[in-house]
Design a protein around this motif. Structure first.
Motif, mmCIF file in Angstrom:
data_model
loop_
_atom_site.group_PDB
_atom_site.id
_atom_site.type_symbol
_atom_site.label_atom_id
_atom_site.label_comp_id
_atom_site.label_asym_id
_atom_site.label_seq_id
_atom_site.Cartn_x
_atom_site.Cartn_y
_atom_site.Cartn_z
ATOM 1 N N VAL A 1 37.555 43.328 49.136
ATOM 2 C CA VAL A 1 38.026 43.342 47.748
ATOM 3 C C VAL A 1 39.417 42.716 47.632
ATOM 4 O O VAL A 1 39.766 42.205 46.554
ATOM 5 N N LEU A 2 40.183 42.730 48.723
ATOM 6 C CA LEU A 2 41.477 42.030 48.682
ATOM 7 C C LEU A 2 41.246 40.535 48.488
ATOM 8 O O LEU A 2 41.939 39.871 47.699
ATOM 9 N N GLN A 3 40.264 39.986 49.205
ATOM 10 C CA GLN A 3 39.952 38.565 49.048
ATOM 11 C C GLN A 3 39.558 38.266 47.615
ATOM 12 O O GLN A 3 40.001 37.283 47.012
ATOM 13 N N THR A 4 38.696 39.109 47.047
ATOM 14 C CA THR A 4 38.263 38.890 45.664
ATOM 15 C C THR A 4 39.460 38.923 44.725
ATOM 16 O O THR A 4 39.599 38.079 43.828
ATOM 17 N N ALA A 5 40.329 39.904 44.924
ATOM 18 C CA ALA A 5 41.487 40.060 44.035
ATOM 19 C C ALA A 5 42.416 38.852 44.123
ATOM 20 O O ALA A 5 42.904 38.345 43.099
ATOM 21 N N LEU A 6 42.674 38.374 45.332
ATOM 22 C CA LEU A 6 43.578 37.231 45.476
ATOM 23 C C LEU A 6 42.976 35.971 44.856
ATOM 24 O O LEU A 6 43.688 35.156 44.262
ATOM 25 N N HIS A 7 41.650 35.819 44.990
ATOM 26 C CA HIS A 7 40.996 34.673 44.335
ATOM 27 C C HIS A 7 41.091 34.796 42.816
ATOM 28 O O HIS A 7 41.351 33.802 42.119
ATOM 29 N N LEU A 8 40.850 35.998 42.306
ATOM 30 C CA LEU A 8 40.923 36.187 40.848
ATOM 31 C C LEU A 8 42.330 35.861 40.356
ATOM 32 O O LEU A 8 42.504 35.194 39.325
#
Lengths: 294, 830
Positions: free
Chosen positions: B50-57
């Motif tokens: 979810v960290l990856q998703t958040a940074l992409h968002l």
């Protein structure tokens, strides 16, 4: 200083539930400046109430959204609170002063309004990174920052305002700094950097003590101790929390609550230094009386 | 000078931003959990994903729109950020919105999307409102991007979902991020990190970027801002024959190349990474024109496809099946090469790497010396079986072959020697075993023959040296009697086959007398699969204890057990397992005989023999079993149906549960028995084993998990059944002969449950000693089953019927005793 601290002990004398009606939960209690009343809010900081300690009457100040987030009181007993409004999803925060008849708007709506620190009835805070001073009594803006010493959370650092100078403090490097508070003795700071822990430092950012992963710290009125919560969570909900007091040097600590079946959160110290107030997960307001003994 | 710099930065920002309409808005993005919390089934945690998703968002919003600010509660997977820090940080900053990103946990087969917004106990949204509307949009877009279903709750209020908010208690919202933030908020669950294919997809950062796109579009939709053209082409590359996703496939489009993940590029970071695949590819910012896509991979025929039209505002998905170019080969055979004791009565079979063309393959098959038989194929055409007409010759050397003229469905000839070149023969030698001329015999019992501490309602397991002919097994061949007077005891008989051995399980259906000698007699007549009949009696003796148990059940594995016991592979504590072989299920075909339940927990395990340590933690995550609290003066028990493989089992408890508890374990139990055994951990006497606790059982305890491990050198696959998990204390008030209550009449009492499937319990009472028969008849008067036959003492008795072999309908149970009969109807519903 450290030797005098070590010679003292803190005794829990009494713990009482001030409000415990499960049908009307309240959260985030804080004492007024004179300690005669307690400010309370409900879910998501919506609305603000004031409890008179002597009469035990509760009065609703406002239903405003965000009003319960970091309200402040003045020496004359007046209360200043936030009012959040959304325009096309954008959040704007105004400041209002509690009045007997109609509450008074004292600061127009603005974005990125930080919680305010109180110094001599002045609210000192940031509006989109820029410092602002509001005289709580008169409701007027002021600009004499050199008269005040305080610390505020900025975007990725702490900002110390002292004698008109602004210095950036980031002892753990840039990051998300929260819960910063200047000691009543004006010579120490407590703050947390999210993910890194909570610390006490001098005004240059030199670390005095590391308090660990504890949260929502506040100074005692004499600047010798801090009260905080040691909370645990599973990522979506709190699983445990107790209230602790620690000497500012971190060498002595006392567990003020010891109730595994209850989750106590967000303590505040009373102006008399002899009481600590906090709320439970289910919305009870609880006060613990302590005594500092030699 | 200062003004001109500000002006230039502003202009640059406006040139970069394709989308306007978010100016003045901001959001606090919250990747849930910290570090590597909530470990995924394949070693990639929820916190990392979810960290990856958040940074992409965050990057998408900042780079593609005129948004003011995007904060994140954490920017690395080193930080350990608590819930109170997250909400305080967002509140202090004056954020306009809060979105918390999570993924879900559950079984290995669950995978769905869920959105939860803040809700009060009365169903109304938590102010300030907005999370509900955002959730309603996001649940559709996230599920569409992930191409998985929505959770049955879809987008819902957190109080409704968790079901624990009431006016007089926890009033909600339930989720802390909805409860303690002072702006609109919601929480998304992007699939299940306990689902292996999903967890392997999550490892790919471009995959999480695609999920972030769905959140980005959600925000635009929520504010009625048109989505910019994304130019995204994505999909999964899969082996057309095996369904396995292809590692290292190269996808070329518009002058760009994307290579799907491989062990070397990604999966080596994870345990068992050499078994991982995701086949995922992703392009963005492709032009809005017709595109030619070229896909290639080692061992596959290249493929080309044309994308005629890209989606103007969503992902354009193109999944691609690659056809393997390598020729077919033999995967395994029965017998295997060099096998020296293949049963002459068995049918040889050959398993190919892919479906074979039947005619050419049958013609290519030969066995020498020749034997009469026919060739059949499995439904998927991958397995060919030579059905021997009578039998192969005994003690004979055979050669079994398939010529290189056999071809697969694509016409590729067999690669007999597996050199990747087709057209050569496959051949093995084996020899058949001597004819079995010995009758079967019992070579082990649980409890041991001669035991003097057998429970008062015992389960006796008689383990044979080989498999019995099921038609020869009859309860009339079993006599269960009290030694002192020959009084027959009621019992239920079951037959199970484990590792080619028959196990007869005898359940006493009544409490026996305390401190009394009993005997099991197996009469002559049991027969093996080769017609050898046992012609002599077998006898097993035992004595009962002088105590019973005061029982507190933790779990009998009945209703809702699946809600509380994790799938084996969901635990991050596992090590050395072959995940596809590790399953947990709840079954009714094998459970401890009791009057009140029919289900047991079935645990199948597979151990990686190349590993250096082995552990399975089958975790009880909640439910009534977690509410059973006890101390170390108790005895923990469970019935374990062993497979005799010599691997290990133990219990795990949490101690000091009111404080900072730890995990403590029992000693290991070597599962070298076949059939049921009551495994008991007398915590005050037996002590603890070694795991992550301090070895001392402190304070109040609760059950944590069942744990299994491997014994090197023993079989690495097997199955246990577990039933009646409980804690007990000994109760020295055994059944005394004088205490038995004597019934006043012969009665066939109502069976329970009724209707039923497949088990029912049939209670009855006898006034005097009686020779009885209990049989089941269908409505045509035909005998369906004989449940009990023999001499019984007066008193209350029970027997049980397994109706798994009959169809739904009404049947008659008839009790005959000393010339009297009692009959009642029962109903089987399937």
């Amino acid at each position: 200083m450290a030797s005098s601290l070590l010679a003292k002990d803190i005794i829990v004398k009494n713990t009482q539930m001030i409000l415990g009606d499960n049908k009307t939960p309240f959260y985030f209690p804080s004492y007024t400046v004179d300690g005669k009343s307690i400010l309370l809010t409900q879910n998501a900081y919506t609305g603000l109430w004031i409890l008179d300690r002597s009469s035990e009457d509760i009065r609703k100040i406002t239903n405003a959204q965000g009003a319960g987030f970091e309200p402040r009181s003045l020496t004359d007993g007046a209360v200043i609170y936030r009012h959040d409004e959304y325009q096309k999803g954008r959040k704007f925060t105004s400041l209002y002063k509690d009045r007997a008849t109609e509450n008074q708007l004292i600061a127009d709506a603005a974005r990125f309004v930080s919680p305010a620190n109180m110094v001599n009835d002045r609210l000192i805070y940031l509006i989109d990174e820029a410092p602002a001073i509001l005289n709580g009594s008169s409701g007027r803006s002021e600009h004499n920052l050199e008269d005040y010493t305080t610390v505020l959370n900025d975007k990725l650092t702490l900002k110390l305002f002292q004698s008109g100078e602004v210095s950036v403090i980031a002892p753990q490097g840039e990051g998300n700094y929260i819960w910063s508070e200047l000691s009543p003795t004006f010579d120490k700071l407590v703050y947390a950097k999210t993910g890194a822990g909570t610390f006490v430092s001098d005004l240059q950012g030199n670390i005095i003590s590391e308090l660990g992963f504890v949260h929502a710290p506040h100074w005692s009125p004499d600047g010798e101790y801090l009260v905080y919560m040691k909370d645990l969570d599973d990522g979506v909900q709190y699983t445990a929390s107790e209230i602790w007091i620690v000497s500012y040097d971190g060498l002595q600590s006392w567990k003020i609550t010891d109730t595994p079946e209850k989750i106590e959160l967000y303590p505040q110290w009373a102006p008399d230094g002899e009481h600590v107030i906090y709320h439970s997960l289910h919305g009870e307001i609880i006060e613990t009386t302590i005594e500092i003994v030699e | 000078m200062k003004r001109s710099i500000v002006f230039l930065v502003l202009v640059a920002s406006m040139l970069n931003a394709q989308v306007t309409g978010l100016s003045g808005w901001n959001i606090f993005v919250d990747p849930g959990h910290s570090q590597t919390e909530n470990m995924g089934v394949n070693g990639y945690s929820e916190a990392e994903e979810v960290l990856q998703t958040a940074l992409h968002l965050r990057q998408l919003l900042l780079s593609k729109t005129d948004i003011d600010t995007v904060w994140s509660s954490r920017y690395t997977d080193q930080d350990d950020v608590g819930l109170s820090e997250r909400s305080t940080d967002a509140n202090n900053r004056g954020a306009s919105w809060y979105h918390s990103i999570h993924s879900n946990a559950g079984s290995t087969t669950q995978n769905n999307v869920l959105l939860l917004w803040g809700e009060l106990w009365d169903g109304t949204p938590d102010p300030p409102v907005g999370g509900e509307a955002m959730s309603d949009i996001m649940v559709d877009l996230l599920a569409d991007v992930m191409r998985i279903p929505q959770h049955s709750w879809g987008s819902t209020g957190d109080c409704s979902f968790y079901g624990i908010c009431t006016q007089s208690g926890f009033q909600g919202p339930y989720l802390s991020v909805n409860r303690r933030t002072n702006m609109p908020s919601e929480l998304s669950e992007q699939g299940h990190h306990t689902n292996p294919p999903q967890n392997q997809l999550d490892m790919n950062t471009d995959y999480t970027r695609m999920l972030a796109y769905s959140m980005f579009w959600t925000i635009l939709d929520n504010f009625e801002i048109a989505r910019p053209y994304p130019g995204i082409l994505a999909g999964i590359i899969t082996n057309s024959e095996t369904g396995v996703r292809v590692n290292g496939a190269s996808i070329q489009v518009n002058g760009q190349t994307y290579t799907t993940d491989t062990y070397e590029s990604l999966f080596n970071q994870f345990p068992n990474g050499d078994e991982f695949h995701n086949g995922f590819y992703f392009f963005e910012d492709l032009p809005d024109t017709t595109l030619e896509v070229v896909v290639s991979a080692d061992g596959y025929f290249s493929d080309t496809l044309v994308v005629a039209a890209m989606s103007p505002d969503f992902v354009t998905f193109r999944d691609i099946l690659l056809v393997p170019s390598i020729p077919p080969f033999v995967v395994e055979s029965s017998p295997s090469a060099g096998e020296s004791s293949f049963s002459a009565f068995s049918n040889p079979s050959i398993t190919f790497s892919r479906a074979m063309e039947e005619t050419s393959t049958a013609l290519a098959f030969s066995i020498d010396p020749p034997s009469a038989g026919t060739i059949t194929f499995s439904a998927d055409q991958k397995q060919m079986t030579f059905q021997v007409q009578d039998s192969l010759d005994f003690v004979t050397n055979y050669t079994m072959s398939v010529a290189g003229t056999a071809v697969d469905l694509m016409g590729r000839p067999l690669d007999g020697n597996q050199d990747s070149v087709g057209g050569d023969d496959w051949s093995i030698q084996f020899s058949t075993s001597p004819q079995d001329v010995s009758p079967p015999f019992v070579n082990a019992t649980t409890p041991l023959n001669g035991s003097s501490t057998v429970d008062q309602k015992p389960i006796i397991n008689l383990v044979w040296n080989e498999e019995l002919n099921p038609n020869s097994i009859n309860s009339d061949l079993v006599i269960f009697e009290r030694v002192s007077n020959g009084q027959v005891q009621a019992f239920t008989l079951e037959h199970h086959v484990i590792n080619s051995r028959s196990v007869l399980v005898i359940y006493s259906t009544n409490d026996l007398l305390d401190s009394e000698a009993y005997r099991i007699r197996l009469l002559s007549g049991f027969e093996d699969l080769y017609g050898n009949v046992r012609t002599v009696e077998t006898e097993m003796n035992f004595s009962t204890t002088n105590f019973g148990y005061q029982v507190e059940n933790i779990d009998r594995f009945e209703a809702n057990a699946a809600n509380y016991w994790w799938e084996i592979t969901a635990s991050g504590s596992n090590s050395g397992i072959l995940a596809p072989l590790c399953t947990r299920s709840f079954v009714t075909d094998l459970s401890v005989f009791t009057a009140i339940d029919n289900t047991s927990l079935k645990l199948s395990y597979g151990w990686d023999t190349n590993a250096s340590s082995w552990l399975i933690r089958e975790y009880l995550s909640g439910g009534p079993g977690r509410d059973v609290h006890f101390n170390s003066n108790k005895i923990m028990q469970a019935f374990i149906f062993g497979d005799g493989n010599g691997n290990k089992f133990r219990f795990c408890v949490d101690d000091n549960i009111s404080g900072s508890g730890a995990h403590e374990v029992s000693p290991w139990y070597i599962v070298d028995w076949y059939g049921w055994k009551l495994v008991a951990w007398d915590m005050a006497v037996d002590g603890t084993g070694s795991w992550i606790g301090d070895g001392t059982l402190n304070g109040t305890l609760e059950f944590d998990s069942i744990q299994l491990s491997h014994t090197p050198g023993q079989s690495n696959v097997g199955t246990y059944y577990i039933d009646n998990l409980r804690v007990v204390t000994r109760n020295y008030l055994g059944v005394d002969e004088m205490e038995l209550q004597q019934p006043s009449e012969l009665a066939l009492l109502p069976n329970y449950p009724n209707p039923f499937n497949p088990w029912t319990t049939i209670p009855f009472t006898l006034v005097n000693d009686a020779h009885i028969n209990i049989r089941v008849y269908n409505l045509r008067g035909e005998t369906v089953a004989t449940l009990l036959s023999g001499k019984l003492a007066p008193g209350y008795h029970e027997t049980r019927w397994n109706a798994s072999d009959v169809s739904s309908g009404v049947y008659l149970i008839r009790l005959e005793a000393n010339g009297l009969t009692k009959t009642q109807k029962v109903m089987v519903i399937k």
